[in-house]
Design a protein around this motif. Structure first.
Motif, PDB file in Angstrom:
ATOM      1  N   LEU A   1      11.604  31.282  63.738  1.00  0.00           N
ATOM      2  CA  LEU A   1      12.400  30.705  64.858  1.00  0.00           C
ATOM      3  C   LEU A   1      11.758  31.382  66.310  1.00  0.00           C
ATOM      4  O   LEU A   1      11.614  30.814  67.261  1.00  0.00           O
ATOM      5  N   LYS A   2      11.356  32.879  66.135  1.00  0.00           N
ATOM      6  CA  LYS A   2      10.823  33.490  67.351  1.00  0.00           C
ATOM      7  C   LYS A   2       9.457  32.639  67.515  1.00  0.00           C
ATOM      8  O   LYS A   2       9.029  32.451  68.812  1.00  0.00           O
ATOM      9  N   ARG A   3       8.593  32.535  66.530  1.00  0.00           N
ATOM     10  CA  ARG A   3       7.317  32.017  66.508  1.00  0.00           C
ATOM     11  C   ARG A   3       7.368  30.800  67.272  1.00  0.00           C
ATOM     12  O   ARG A   3       6.354  30.319  68.180  1.00  0.00           O
ATOM     13  N   PHE A   4       8.453  29.868  66.877  1.00  0.00           N
ATOM     14  CA  PHE A   4       8.255  28.396  67.493  1.00  0.00           C
ATOM     15  C   PHE A   4       9.155  28.351  68.420  1.00  0.00           C
ATOM     16  O   PHE A   4       9.592  27.196  69.072  1.00  0.00           O
ATOM     17  N   LYS A   5       9.459  29.545  69.116  1.00  0.00           N
ATOM     18  CA  LYS A   5      10.316  29.410  70.315  1.00  0.00           C
ATOM     19  C   LYS A   5      11.502  28.879  70.258  1.00  0.00           C
ATOM     20  O   LYS A   5      11.994  27.792  71.405  1.00  0.00           O
ATOM     21  N   ILE A   6      12.427  29.248  69.430  1.00  0.00           N
ATOM     22  CA  ILE A   6      13.766  28.650  69.187  1.00  0.00           C
ATOM     23  C   ILE A   6      14.869  29.615  69.229  1.00  0.00           C
ATOM     24  O   ILE A   6      15.754  29.429  70.119  1.00  0.00           O
ATOM     25  N   PHE A   7      14.454  30.914  68.651  1.00  0.00           N
ATOM     26  CA  PHE A   7      15.530  31.981  68.884  1.00  0.00           C
ATOM     27  C   PHE A   7      14.673  33.487  68.794  1.00  0.00           C
ATOM     28  O   PHE A   7      13.897  33.416  67.837  1.00  0.00           O
ATOM     29  N   SER A   8      15.256  34.343  69.536  1.00  0.00           N
ATOM     30  CA  SER A   8      14.700  35.599  69.290  1.00  0.00           C
ATOM     31  C   SER A   8      15.641  36.647  69.592  1.00  0.00           C
ATOM     32  O   SER A   8      16.521  36.523  70.630  1.00  0.00           O
ATOM     33  N   LEU A   9      15.615  37.938  68.977  1.00  0.00           N
ATOM     34  CA  LEU A   9      16.472  39.077  69.338  1.00  0.00           C
ATOM     35  C   LEU A   9      15.906  39.702  70.658  1.00  0.00           C
ATOM     36  O   LEU A   9      14.595  39.933  70.721  1.00  0.00           O
ATOM     37  N   LEU A  10      16.759  40.283  71.549  1.00  0.00           N
ATOM     38  CA  LEU A  10      16.297  40.837  72.552  1.00  0.00           C
ATOM     39  C   LEU A  10      16.811  42.453  72.493  1.00  0.00           C
ATOM     40  O   LEU A  10      16.242  43.326  72.189  1.00  0.00           O
ATOM     41  N   ARG A  11      18.174  42.618  72.497  1.00  0.00           N
ATOM     42  CA  ARG A  11      18.779  43.873  72.613  1.00  0.00           C
ATOM     43  C   ARG A  11      19.584  44.047  71.383  1.00  0.00           C
ATOM     44  O   ARG A  11      20.357  45.153  71.266  1.00  0.00           O
ATOM     45  N   LEU A  12      19.398  43.384  70.477  1.00  0.00           N
ATOM     46  CA  LEU A  12      20.212  43.560  69.092  1.00  0.00           C
ATOM     47  C   LEU A  12      19.282  43.817  68.005  1.00  0.00           C
ATOM     48  O   LEU A  12      18.011  43.066  67.951  1.00  0.00           O
ATOM     49  N   THR A  13      19.473  44.657  67.091  1.00  0.00           N
ATOM     50  CA  THR A  13      18.718  44.842  65.799  1.00  0.00           C
ATOM     51  C   THR A  13      19.106  43.567  64.888  1.00  0.00           C
ATOM     52  O   THR A  13      20.058  43.344  64.989  1.00  0.00           O
ATOM     53  N   LYS A  14      18.035  43.528  63.896  1.00  0.00           N
ATOM     54  CA  LYS A  14      18.597  42.523  62.565  1.00  0.00           C
ATOM     55  C   LYS A  14      19.756  42.907  62.041  1.00  0.00           C
ATOM     56  O   LYS A  14      20.815  42.214  61.502  1.00  0.00           O
ATOM     57  N   ASN A  15      19.878  44.376  61.826  1.00  0.00           N
ATOM     58  CA  ASN A  15      21.331  44.986  61.069  1.00  0.00           C
ATOM     59  C   ASN A  15      22.313  44.459  61.809  1.00  0.00           C
ATOM     60  O   ASN A  15      23.468  44.285  61.225  1.00  0.00           O
TER      61      ASN A  15
END
Length: 155
Positions: free
Chosen positions: A117-131
């Motif tokens: 999702l990040k690679r295809f510019k749909i969604f990416s985390l900014l200030r939140l970790t995956k956990n």
């Protein structure tokens, strides 16, 4: 200055939103009537959380149609809404199975699909970790189950 979006972004976002609705006949009429209100409720909760996340820059949904209509709209009203109803249909009444299925699906989104999702510019985390994102998903899952439980008790 006019913003240019990648070539097929609008078409992909419409397909993403509408394709899951093709599974509604398989859900069944009674299950749809039973779980649709809970799906709508949690979808609005998710949109509210996304509003907070946008303000606090926890994550970013890239533009799908315009800066005001990002990918969160097709995700929420497509796979998320229909997925919530399917998860309830498959697991409601067995809380441990419900939590396990949510961990699997949310984990696939967070730890697997998130990269693409990040690679295809749909969604990416900014200030939140995956956990932290996974914890937020689990809170949403508990809210959904709790809402549906209360809805069933009232009826």
């Amino acid at each position: 200055m006019k913003v240019r979006y990648p070539k097929y972004v609008k078409a992909w976002s419409i397909v993403m939103m509408l394709l899951p609705w093709l599974l509604i006949p398989l859900l069944g009429k009674s299950a749809f009537k039973r779980f649709f209100p809970s799906g709508i409720f949690i979808s609005f909760v998710v949109l509210f959380v996304n509003w907070i996340a946008r303000k606090r820059r926890w994550w970013k949904w890239y533009d799908a149609f315009s800066p005001k209509i990002t990918w969160v709209i097709p995700f929420t009203w497509g796979p998320f809404l229909i997925g919530a109803m399917w998860i309830l249909k498959l697991t409601y009444g067995n809380f441990l199975r419900y939590i396990a299925l949510n961990i699997i699906i949310d984990g696939m989104f967070t730890y697997g699909l998130g990269y693409y999702l990040k690679r295809f510019k749909i969604f990416s985390l900014l200030r939140l970790t995956k956990n932290q994102l996974m914890s937020l998903f689990m809170i949403d899952a508990l809210i959904l189950y709790g809402f549906h439980y209360l809805k069933e008790k009232v009826q």
